[in-house]
Design a protein around this motif. Structure first.
Motif, PDB file in Angstrom:
ATOM      1  N   ASP A  32       6.933  14.154  -6.051  1.00  0.00           N
ATOM      2  CA  ASP A  32       7.761  13.254  -5.265  1.00  0.00           C
ATOM      3  C   ASP A  32       6.916  12.007  -4.973  1.00  0.00           C
ATOM      4  O   ASP A  32       5.966  12.067  -4.196  1.00  0.00           O
ATOM      5  CB  ASP A  32       8.205  13.913  -3.953  1.00  0.00           C
ATOM      6  CG  ASP A  32       9.120  13.018  -3.107  1.00  0.00           C
ATOM      7  OD1 ASP A  32       9.206  11.817  -3.387  1.00  0.00           O
ATOM      8  OD2 ASP A  32       9.727  13.544  -2.146  1.00  0.00           O
ATOM      9  N   VAL A  33       7.241  10.905  -5.636  1.00  0.00           N
ATOM     10  CA  VAL A  33       6.471   9.670  -5.437  1.00  0.00           C
ATOM     11  C   VAL A  33       7.283   8.628  -4.676  1.00  0.00           C
ATOM     12  O   VAL A  33       6.944   7.446  -4.675  1.00  0.00           O
ATOM     13  CB  VAL A  33       5.976   9.093  -6.781  1.00  0.00           C
ATOM     14  CG1 VAL A  33       4.984  10.043  -7.443  1.00  0.00           C
ATOM     15  CG2 VAL A  33       7.134   8.779  -7.722  1.00  0.00           C
ATOM     16  N   SER A  34       8.349   9.073  -4.015  1.00  0.00           N
ATOM     17  CA  SER A  34       9.161   8.129  -3.259  1.00  0.00           C
ATOM     18  C   SER A  34       8.387   7.511  -2.102  1.00  0.00           C
ATOM     19  O   SER A  34       8.826   6.500  -1.537  1.00  0.00           O
ATOM     20  CB  SER A  34      10.420   8.816  -2.728  1.00  0.00           C
ATOM     21  OG  SER A  34      10.087   9.866  -1.823  1.00  0.00           O
ATOM     22  N   GLY A  35       7.225   8.071  -1.787  1.00  0.00           N
ATOM     23  CA  GLY A  35       6.378   7.516  -0.730  1.00  0.00           C
ATOM     24  C   GLY A  35       5.801   6.152  -1.050  1.00  0.00           C
ATOM     25  O   GLY A  35       5.163   5.535  -0.180  1.00  0.00           O
ATOM     26  N   ILE A  36       6.023   5.631  -2.257  1.00  0.00           N
ATOM     27  CA  ILE A  36       5.560   4.262  -2.536  1.00  0.00           C
ATOM     28  C   ILE A  36       6.208   3.263  -1.587  1.00  0.00           C
ATOM     29  O   ILE A  36       5.656   2.178  -1.352  1.00  0.00           O
ATOM     30  CB  ILE A  36       5.812   3.847  -3.999  1.00  0.00           C
ATOM     31  CG1 ILE A  36       7.296   3.871  -4.346  1.00  0.00           C
ATOM     32  CG2 ILE A  36       5.018   4.724  -4.963  1.00  0.00           C
ATOM     33  CD1 ILE A  36       7.627   3.266  -5.706  1.00  0.00           C
ATOM     34  N   THR A  37       7.355   3.617  -1.010  1.00  0.00           N
ATOM     35  CA  THR A  37       8.015   2.713  -0.067  1.00  0.00           C
ATOM     36  C   THR A  37       7.186   2.496   1.189  1.00  0.00           C
ATOM     37  O   THR A  37       7.381   1.511   1.897  1.00  0.00           O
ATOM     38  CB  THR A  37       9.387   3.269   0.335  1.00  0.00           C
ATOM     39  OG1 THR A  37       9.221   4.571   0.919  1.00  0.00           O
ATOM     40  CG2 THR A  37      10.298   3.385  -0.882  1.00  0.00           C
ATOM     41  N   ASP A  38       6.263   3.421   1.457  1.00  0.00           N
ATOM     42  CA  ASP A  38       5.460   3.345   2.677  1.00  0.00           C
ATOM     43  C   ASP A  38       4.078   2.741   2.446  1.00  0.00           C
ATOM     44  O   ASP A  38       3.272   2.683   3.380  1.00  0.00           O
ATOM     45  CB  ASP A  38       5.296   4.746   3.285  1.00  0.00           C
ATOM     46  CG  ASP A  38       6.630   5.374   3.651  1.00  0.00           C
ATOM     47  OD1 ASP A  38       7.517   4.637   4.114  1.00  0.00           O
ATOM     48  OD2 ASP A  38       6.788   6.600   3.454  1.00  0.00           O
ATOM     49  N   LEU A  39       3.785   2.300   1.233  1.00  0.00           N
ATOM     50  CA  LEU A  39       2.481   1.692   0.972  1.00  0.00           C
ATOM     51  C   LEU A  39       2.285   0.472   1.867  1.00  0.00           C
ATOM     52  O   LEU A  39       3.170  -0.383   1.987  1.00  0.00           O
ATOM     53  CB  LEU A  39       2.364   1.267  -0.492  1.00  0.00           C
ATOM     54  CG  LEU A  39       2.211   2.378  -1.536  1.00  0.00           C
ATOM     55  CD1 LEU A  39       2.275   1.784  -2.933  1.00  0.00           C
ATOM     56  CD2 LEU A  39       0.885   3.111  -1.331  1.00  0.00           C
ATOM     57  N   ALA A  40       1.108   0.382   2.483  1.00  0.00           N
ATOM     58  CA  ALA A  40       0.819  -0.775   3.335  1.00  0.00           C
ATOM     59  C   ALA A  40       0.730  -2.043   2.496  1.00  0.00           C
ATOM     60  O   ALA A  40       1.246  -3.102   2.880  1.00  0.00           O
ATOM     61  CB  ALA A  40      -0.482  -0.532   4.103  1.00  0.00           C
ATOM     62  N   ASP A  41       0.043  -1.949   1.360  1.00  0.00           N
ATOM     63  CA  ASP A  41      -0.056  -3.072   0.427  1.00  0.00           C
ATOM     64  C   ASP A  41       0.820  -2.755  -0.782  1.00  0.00           C
ATOM     65  O   ASP A  41       0.500  -1.867  -1.577  1.00  0.00           O
ATOM     66  CB  ASP A  41      -1.504  -3.280  -0.005  1.00  0.00           C
ATOM     67  CG  ASP A  41      -2.399  -3.684   1.168  1.00  0.00           C
ATOM     68  OD1 ASP A  41      -1.961  -4.529   1.966  1.00  0.00           O
ATOM     69  OD2 ASP A  41      -3.511  -3.142   1.268  1.00  0.00           O
ATOM     70  N   LYS A  42       1.905  -3.465  -0.887  1.00  0.00           N
ATOM     71  CA  LYS A  42       2.899  -3.163  -1.916  1.00  0.00           C
ATOM     72  C   LYS A  42       2.724  -4.105  -3.108  1.00  0.00           C
ATOM     73  O   LYS A  42       3.020  -5.300  -3.002  1.00  0.00           O
ATOM     74  CB  LYS A  42       4.312  -3.290  -1.355  1.00  0.00           C
ATOM     75  CG  LYS A  42       4.655  -2.240  -0.295  1.00  0.00           C
ATOM     76  CD  LYS A  42       6.059  -2.433   0.217  1.00  0.00           C
ATOM     77  CE  LYS A  42       6.493  -1.275   1.103  1.00  0.00           C
ATOM     78  NZ  LYS A  42       5.629  -1.143   2.306  1.00  0.00           N
ATOM     79  N   PRO A  43       2.275  -3.579  -4.252  1.00  0.00           N
ATOM     80  CA  PRO A  43       2.183  -4.428  -5.429  1.00  0.00           C
ATOM     81  C   PRO A  43       3.565  -4.807  -5.924  1.00  0.00           C
ATOM     82  O   PRO A  43       4.534  -4.057  -5.713  1.00  0.00           O
ATOM     83  CB  PRO A  43       1.458  -3.529  -6.447  1.00  0.00           C
ATOM     84  CG  PRO A  43       1.821  -2.141  -6.030  1.00  0.00           C
ATOM     85  CD  PRO A  43       1.893  -2.176  -4.531  1.00  0.00           C
ATOM     86  N   PRO A  44       3.721  -5.956  -6.580  1.00  0.00           N
ATOM     87  CA  PRO A  44       5.018  -6.289  -7.162  1.00  0.00           C
ATOM     88  C   PRO A  44       5.410  -5.258  -8.221  1.00  0.00           C
ATOM     89  O   PRO A  44       4.560  -4.734  -8.940  1.00  0.00           O
ATOM     90  CB  PRO A  44       4.795  -7.669  -7.780  1.00  0.00           C
ATOM     91  CG  PRO A  44       3.322  -7.818  -7.903  1.00  0.00           C
ATOM     92  CD  PRO A  44       2.715  -7.004  -6.812  1.00  0.00           C
ATOM     93  N   VAL A  45       6.700  -4.968  -8.275  1.00  0.00           N
ATOM     94  CA  VAL A  45       7.220  -3.952  -9.190  1.00  0.00           C
ATOM     95  C   VAL A  45       8.224  -4.586 -10.134  1.00  0.00           C
ATOM     96  O   VAL A  45       9.118  -5.332  -9.707  1.00  0.00           O
ATOM     97  CB  VAL A  45       7.894  -2.806  -8.415  1.00  0.00           C
ATOM     98  CG1 VAL A  45       8.576  -1.833  -9.373  1.00  0.00           C
ATOM     99  CG2 VAL A  45       6.874  -2.062  -7.548  1.00  0.00           C
TER     100      VAL A  45
END
Length: 370
Positions: free
Chosen positions: A247-260
């Protein structure tokens, strides 16, 4: 291993295993991270699939394509599926450490999309390009919101591998005599109907590098009291994407969000809201008997799940660009190389810096959420 002009291969020894990589002749190892691209392939393939893109990218970039364990020239070490795809993402990280690459722009195709999302949860990255990526909730066995359908992930994992296809991988079958031959699987599900390529033999050879040793493809399965009668095991490729492990849906909670950048085709039969490899969808179509109905076993809405997670990523401050290609299958980088290349160079900031012209726009649908 068939290498295209300007592409080289070497083994990188890491503390975890021996990893095969492809590079371009002349790429400078001192290239800064901001101009470094790392390419991660999908299931039943290898880094060889990236060669046309590698040839087509600007020469002042550094491009590294990595063979995952059990594929291509990388060591065929078993995969601990209870870690999700972390065996793969940890292998990628150790490889980049050995290459002296502290961070980079990551590109992941299909299974590789899941690997690079997991990598971003564990390590800083500069951008993520997700090509036909597996759902953030795994493959099969979940509702739209990512919740699991059964406690054992019935219908997911290694038990769903087609035995005849596996045997044809073992036999290195290069023919087109059966629907389950790797060549016909490439033609029917990797690319859109009618797509032809002069490199089909090379792509089939890449598929045939897939290890079928214990702990690699497809993985084990266990009996289940739930329809369709099997559930996810603990080792091997297909089990890494079972919802209980992945489950990698936690990318939404990254403090530093790289462009996707999310690139996908409208005719992709593998990663779809009606996937031909989702047992619940096959049951609904009557192909697998005994389907208990939508309330119990709904088909997984894979594309919708990806969009939902990226919408939340955008709402939380991340920058997301969607490239939705009409009439394209599971391999946009092969089927629409110009659009793929331009979108990739844009997300890494190269187009803005060099004023590269855009390809014809009628083939692209772009939606940017800031």
């Amino acid at each position: 291993m068939t290498l295209f002009e300007g592409i080289t291969q070497r083994i990188v020894e890491t503390p975890r295993l021996s990893v095969n990589i492809l590079e371009r002749t002349g790429d400078d190892p001192a290239t800064p991270s901001e101009r470094t691209l790392v390419l991660v392939h999908g299931n039943v393939s290898s880094a060889l699939f990236w060669q046309p893109l590698m040839q087509d990218l600007p020469g002042d970039l550094r491009v590294v394509a990595i063979d995952l364990r059990g594929y291509g020239g990388t060591e065929h070490a078993p995969v601990d599926a209870t870690r999700g795809v972390r065996d793969y993402s940890d292998d990628v990280h150790e490889t980049l450490v050995e290459l002296g690459i502290p961070t980079a722009h990551l590109v992941g195709w299909s299974l590789g999309g899941g690997v690079v999302m997991q990598y971003a949860l564990d390590h800083p990255v500069l951008s993520l390009t997700l090509e036909s990526p597996v759902s953030p909730y795994g493959f099969g066995g979940t509702r739209r919101d990512g919740s699991r359908l059964t406690d054992d992930d019935a219908g997911c994992g290694g038990g769903g591998g087609n035995p005849d296809f596996v045997q044809r991988l073992i036999d290195h079958d290069r023919s087109d005599e059966a629907p389950t031959s790797p060549r016909n699987v490439f033609r029917s599900v990797y690319v859109a109907p009618g797509f032809r390529t002069e490199h089909e033999d090379e792509w089939v050879e890449s598929m045939l590098t897939t290890s079928t040793a214990t702990g690699n493809y497809p993985g084990d399965g266990v009996p289940s009291a739930n329809w369709p009668g099997f559930a996810a095991g603990t080792v091997g490729v297909l089990n890494t994407l079972a919802p209980q492990y992945y489950d990698v849906s936690g990318i939404t909670d990254l403090a530093d969000k790289p462009p996707v950048l999310w690139i996908h085709g409208t005719l992709d039969p593998i990663v779809s809201d009606a996937s031909v490899y989702d047992f619940n969808n096959l049951g609904k179509l009557g192909i697998v008997p005994g389907w208990p109905g939508d309330e119990v076993a709904p088909p997984q809405e894979m594309v919708s799940q990806m969009r939902d997670v990226l919408d939340r990523y955008s709402a939380a401050g991340g920058r997301v660009t969607e490239l939705r290609l009409e009439g394209v299958g599971h391999t946009p980088h092969l089927e629409r190389p110009a659009e793929f290349r331009h979108a990739l160079l844009t997300v890494i900031g190269y187009v803005a810096a060099t004023s590269q012209p855009a390809p014809p726009t009628e083939a692209i649908i772009l939606k940017s959420a800031d």
